[in-house]
Write a protein that holds these residues in place. Structure first.
Motif, short mmCIF file in Angstrom:
data_model
loop_
_atom_site.label_atom_id
_atom_site.label_comp_id
_atom_site.label_asym_id
_atom_site.label_seq_id
_atom_site.Cartn_x
_atom_site.Cartn_y
_atom_site.Cartn_z
N GLY A 199 -9.85 -0.16 -2.22
CA GLY A 199 -9.80 -0.22 -0.76
C GLY A 199 -10.42 -1.47 -0.19
N SER A 200 -11.21 -2.19 -0.99
CA SER A 200 -11.94 -3.35 -0.46
C SER A 200 -11.65 -4.66 -1.19
N GLN A 259 -6.33 6.61 -5.53
CA GLN A 259 -7.63 7.11 -5.10
C GLN A 259 -7.39 8.28 -4.15
N ARG A 263 0.63 5.41 0.55
CA ARG A 263 -0.22 6.50 1.04
C ARG A 263 0.59 7.79 1.01
N MET A 311 0.84 -1.19 0.00
CA MET A 311 0.00 0.00 0.00
C MET A 311 0.88 1.24 0.00
#
Length: 223
Positions: A122-123, A27, A3, A1
């Motif tokens: 995200g899911s 996103q 960020r 991930m």
């Protein structure tokens, strides 16, 4: 991930992307007005929100419109060095890069799929998204995600046509059609199927040479 945080006195945005690779579907999360502002800037600069992470961070650090609204961007999770790393070993590539190397999609199609996937990043994992949306043959995804299962089924001992049918890239009818054409006109089966449009030349070469190693990974040497 990955960020990346964009701080400001009254608001804070985060740009997130799953996994690693040369280009990632980002996103933007935060207040809707600021999200729309940043997304529009990125679309104008890069053409989509699927972006090279290093180029994204550089843009956020230098663009005058971004600098006017936000403080210096911060990488709060992930490693750009890992994200940028070029892996020559097939099993270390991202799923998207594997699909391109296998020849079932090209780079432009991968960008489109990553863009479609972005709202669900995200899911869901990318492979789960592709399976649910039937964008890629499910058996091919299973092979790329868990080759050991196909090793147990004797993948290495199967001929090209059998492999392609097993992973859902061609139908049995297409295989029999290609075998008949090969018998009549000669040539390599992969070349015959590519000429008929059943598969790409890249797919023919890949599955002619690919093997599953003893530790359950796909091995492929292009040359």
């Amino acid at each position: 991930m990955l960020r990346i945080r964009l701080p400001a006195p009254r608001v804070q945005l985060e740009l997130i992307a799953p996994g690693r690779g040369q280009r990632q579907p980002f996103q933007v999360l935060g207040p809707s007005t600021e999200v729309a502002f940043v997304e529009e800037l990125l679309e104008q600069q890069f053409g989509s929100l699927t972006i090279n992470p290093t180029e994204l961070l550089k843009f956020l650090s230098t663009d005058p419109w971004v600098r006017e609204q936000f403080s210096e961007p911060q990488l709060v999770e992930g490693n750009l060095a890992v994200s940028e790393q070029q892996e020559s070993t097939f099993h270390r590539k991202t799923l998207g890069d594997k699909l391109v190397q296998v020849g079932v999609i090209d780079a432009a199609e991968l960008d489109r799929l990553l863009e479609d996937y972005r709202p669900f990043s995200g899911s869901q994992r990318f492979g789960e998204f592709l399976k649910l949306n039937l964008q890629i043959p499910p058996a091919l995804l299973d092979l790329l995600l868990n080759p050991a299962l196909f090793d147990e089924a004797g993948f290495n001992d199967k001929r090209l046509g059998e492999r392609l049918v097993e992973i859902g890239v061609i139908s049995e009818e297409q295989l029999w059609e290609a075998l008949a054409a090969q018998k009549a006109g000669g040539g390599l089966l992969g070349e015959v199927m590519a000429a008929k449009g059943h598969i790409s030349d890249v797919t023919a070469r890949f599955f002619s040479k690919a093997r599953i190693s003893g530790d359950g990974q796909i091995e492929f040497t292009p040359h």
